[in-house]
Enzyme design. Structure first.
Site, PDB file in Angstrom:
ATOM      1  N   ASN A 143      -6.606  -2.702   2.054  1.00 15.22           N
ATOM      2  CA  ASN A 143      -6.549  -4.385   2.138  1.00 15.22           C
ATOM      3  C   ASN A 143      -7.992  -4.869   2.091  1.00 15.22           C
ATOM      4  O   ASN A 143      -8.782  -4.369   2.980  1.00 15.22           O
ATOM      5  CB  ASN A 143      -5.753  -4.647   3.263  1.00 15.22           C
ATOM      6  CG  ASN A 143      -4.031  -4.665   3.013  1.00 15.22           C
ATOM      7  OD1 ASN A 143      -3.959  -4.499   2.000  1.00 15.22           O
ATOM      8  ND2 ASN A 143      -3.457  -4.627   4.245  1.00 15.22           N
TER       9      ASN A 143
ATOM     10  N   ARG B 191       0.728  -1.316  -0.004  1.00 13.72           N
ATOM     11  CA  ARG B 191       0.013  -0.066   0.121  1.00 13.72           C
ATOM     12  C   ARG B 191       0.877   1.276  -0.152  1.00 13.72           C
ATOM     13  O   ARG B 191       0.632   2.138  -0.740  1.00 13.72           O
ATOM     14  CB  ARG B 191      -0.977   0.048   1.152  1.00 13.72           C
ATOM     15  CG  ARG B 191      -2.185  -0.795   1.050  1.00 13.72           C
ATOM     16  CD  ARG B 191      -2.880  -0.984   2.139  1.00 13.72           C
ATOM     17  NE  ARG B 191      -2.373  -1.473   3.289  1.00 13.72           N
ATOM     18  CZ  ARG B 191      -2.795  -1.276   4.585  1.00 13.72           C
ATOM     19  NH1 ARG B 191      -4.013  -1.007   4.974  1.00 13.72           N
ATOM     20  NH2 ARG B 191      -2.002  -1.928   5.623  1.00 13.72           N
TER      21      ARG B 191
END
EC number: 6.2.-.-
Length: 782
Positions: free
Chosen positions: A36, A18
């Protein structure tokens, strides 16, 4: 302006994915968010089409070191995306389709910090970041967030929180991030319960004190990443022998750990590929050729010429070995054949009579993960035990398996793993050991339940080995009956071959390959024990074309641990025992056998009482080893005699047919199957023993003769069947010399050879083969 939703699947959680997305999106001037969820990572972006395309290209080339993108799908976003920046959003829980990252060895940056006096992580034994540290060993459920790991017990301090939330920091969203102020701690205890302080050793702290204890000849139980190890100085024979006696592990080699490559190179030759493996994020035990320049304690290895070395893979190990200029033993903290201890109290109970000291910590190990073992053969990695660093990374299935239903494969009895199959991927568990041990079987069931819950896996089919007495098969039948799930029984050697086909990316509907599966034994379709098989196989079915002559395993399982039984059975089967009494009575092996209760043994063979015939090449190796004087009476583990015989092979004889001609084997055909008969080999071997030909030369001639017999059989079958590839599999093909000899000879004939590199050739890879065979059969039925 374009707005897109980008779905990324693969190993993309807990690896700094990320933050990489965030950094690249900002660099490309995009608005949106990333989060996520159960499927992996979901990205929503808004910007010019050119900027989005550039972003995706950079994402694929600048992927974090531990990440792996299996699938990246772009779709137009129909919703109303209201962002004035790019942000990282909260994780979303939904159906689990993402992967769990294997535990990763300490990265160079974290190593530097633990030895830097000006770093706040100086000498902190649990330092980690998004590029390294615990993953599988600490996770309870997906998504991989701190609250779902054993780090949930440790409230993050302001300093760590600052790094955790700083997108430009290496520790951004590193779930196990911690320091002295807020994280786990390690401490030293004496096994006798008396108090201990670091000041007793004039050391920096308890972790540093362990080094002094090891140098003094003490045995220390060290709680590490995926389990507790027993450690001692590998150069002190007295303490190594003491460890063997206390642990009741009398012959199996001990794994070693060294501070750095330089220390390892004092004891072994290390090529470029081996160095790469040692220093990789998986940091496995690598089997290396001993040089003899410097030697470890003789009882580290018994009858072998390789040493199993690994480098420190946690900050704890790096700190312990900082002052250690020689290797240490680092072996599983258990009694022989039991699972490795993972809990402090369990270790104190089970290891107090083995260890003198304990180095504990208070971060719970959720999943037991053994060290992986690999070796390099002809510049190709061969995994012998797949565990820490590799499991549970998924294995992509070949074309044709994209839409398989969820399948659970239960694996074998020995060297067990299980396998979950879904959506074109196989998730193979870490090595779980030999299920004949009750504690190992319990651990197998616990790990299986954990995986099924972690991955929300609901099997539609269960695949098991055909052997009726395998505990894994019995458990599979119980699960099938309880949950009304169809069951597929898979032949052992077919599963070996299918596993080899999968990792070589053979598509589902390819023509059959010729699979050569050589091992100890597996349950055959005819109810007998197989172990030297030539099968014409695809993923769905097989035809048995050839085998080795079946020979009685006198005493059943006893034959695995008493090699002389196999020698006698082979000589009886070859009708050479009378010749032994007349011509070879002075040979040591004949004298030894004459002291055995031969009348009783003959009755067992004739009446087939606990002496099943088996075409096992593994037992043939044992028989030859015993005949030439290697571990004749007793072995403490399967294949010990065969491994020792491989170690003594004379290399010059191996490469010179004039000095050491090949031992002959004969071939026959009956009942629609070809058979390789070792009788001529035994006749030649007995003559060599009588002429006092050295052991290493005989060992070389046997390896060459066996390889030649295998290749001659392939040449014959090649002409009769439409074969374009040969798969070499089964535990016997972990023999480096046999594998190289057979491969070289087949490739000279222009035949493509398939071998293992992702999963073990032994039973550790069996569950993968079981799963894909069941999948292929289901696809065919539907």
């Amino acid at each position: 302006m374009a707005t897109e939703e980008i779905r990324v699947r693969g190993t993309v959680q807990g690896v700094g994915f990320r933050p990489t997305v965030y950094r690249l999106a900002k660099a490309c001037g995009l608005l949106g968010d990333v989060c996520n969820d159960g499927e992996g990572v979901l990205i929503r972006v808004s910007g010019s089409e050119e900027a989005i395309t550039k972003f995706i290209a950079r994402l694929q080339t600048e992927c974090p070191p531990l990440a792996r993108i299996n699938q990246l799908a772009r779709t137009p976003y129909e919703g109303d995306l209201k962002f004035d920046n790019f942000v990282i959003s909260t994780s979303v829980s939904n159906a689990i389709k993402t992967e769990i990252t294997p535990d990763a060895a300490t990265c160079p940056q974290c190593q530097q910090e633990i030895f830097d006096p000006f770093s706040r992580f100086y000498r902190y034994p649990f330092t980690n970041c998004t590029h390294c540290g615990p993953r599988l060993s600490i996770i309870r459920e997906i998504p991989y967030d701190r609250c779902n790991t054993s780090m949930s017990a440790f409230a993050i301090c302001p300093e760590c929180a600052k790094e955790y939330h700083d997108v430009e920091n290496r520790r951004f969203h590193a779930q196990p991030v911690a320091c002295y102020a807020c994280g786990p701690s390690a401490w030293l205890e004496r096994a006798d319960g008396k108090s201990v302080t670091a000041s007793m050793f004039s050391m920096l702290d308890d972790v540093d004190a362990v080094c002094t204890l090891l140098q003094k000849g003490e045995i220390v139980a060290i709680k590490g990443l995926g389990g507790i190890h027993l450690a001692c100085d590998a150069t002190q024979e007295t303490v190594v022998q003491k460890l063997r006696q206390r642990k009741k592990r009398y012959h199996k080699p001990f794994a070693l750990m060294a501070r750095d490559i330089k220390v390892i190179e004092e004891y072994c030759t290390v090529n470029a590929k081996e160095k790469e493996l040692l220093a990789s994020s998986a940091a496995p035990i690598v089997l290396l050729q001993a040089t003899g320049k410097k030697v470890v304690a003789p009882s580290i290895i018994s009858g072998q010429n390789t040493l199993g070395f690994m480098l420190p893979y946690t900050p704890l190990h790096h700190l312990i070995l900082r002052r250690m200029n020689r290797p240490i033993v680092l072996t599983s903290g258990n009694l022989a054949d039991e699972p490795q201890c993972i809990d402090n109290d369990e270790a104190k109970d089970k290891l107090r009579t083995i260890a003198d000291y304990f180095l504990f910590h208070n971060r719970e190990i959720i999943n037991r993960v053994d060290d992986s073992v690999v070796r390099v053969i002809s510049d190709k990695t061969q995994i012998i035990r797949r565990a820490r660093g590799y499991a549970p990374a998924s294995i992509s299935l070949p074309p044709g398996f994209q839409d398989v239903p969820q399948i659970l494969a239960m694996g074998s009895e020995l060297k067990n793993t299980f396998c979950l199959l879904r959506e074109g991927k196989a998730i193979l568990s870490q090595h779980l050991g030999d299920l004949e041990n009750a504690a190992a079987f319990n651990a197998y069931q616990e790990t299986l339940n954990l995986y099924l819950n972690l991955f929300e896996h609901t099997p539609e089919v269960i695949a098991i080995d055909k052997h009726p007495e395998y505990l894994s098969s019995k458990l599979g039948k119980e699960l099938s009956n309880t949950n009304q799930i169809p069951i597929h029984q898979i032949q052992h050697h077919h599963a070996h071959i299918a596993a080899c086909m999968v990792e070589n990316r053979i598509p589902l509907n390819s023509p059959p390959v010729l699979g050569i599966a050589l091992d100890g034994l597996g349950y055959g379709d005819d109810g007998t024990l197989w172990g030297g098989e030539f099968l014409l196989a695809d993923y769905r079915q097989f035809q048995r074309l050839a085998t080795f002559k079946p020979v009685a395993m006198i005493g059943g399982e006893q034959a695995t641990y008493q090699p002389w039984r196999n020698t006698y059975a082979q000589l009886i089967a070859a009708q050479l025992w009378d010749d032994c009494q007349e011509q070879y009575a002075d040979l040591e092996i004949v004298k030894l056998l004459n002291k055995k209760p031969l009348k009783l043994l003959n009755q067992l063979i004739e009446k087939k009482i606990n002496s099943p015939p088996a075409s096992s090449v593994g037992r043939l190796f044992d028989a030859v080893a015993a005949a030439i004087g290697i571990y004749r009476d007793e072995c403490s583990y399967e294949g010990q005699a065969a491994i020792a015989m491989e170690a003594i092979v004379d290399v010059s004889s191996l490469n010179n047919d004039k000095e050491a001609p090949i031992y002959p084997f004969s071939f026959s055909f009956s009942d629609s199957i070809y058979c390789i008969d070792p009788r001529p080999m035994w006749q030649a071997l007995l003559n060599d023993l009588q002429q006092q030909i050295p052991q290493p030369v005989i060992a070389a001639k046997f390896h060459k003769g066996l390889a030649n017999a295998i290749v001659e059989m392939v040449k014959h079958l090649y002409q009769e069947n439409l074969i374009n590839q040969v798969a070499l599999t089964g535990g016997v093909f972990q023999n480096c010399i046999l594998l190289q000899q057979v491969t070289k000879r087949l490739e000279t004939l222009g035949i493509k050879v398939l071998t293992h590199s992702l999963v073990p050739a032994n039973d550790g890879g069996l569950s993968l083969g079981q799963a894909v065979i069941a999948a292929a059969q289901l696809i065919h039925e539907s």
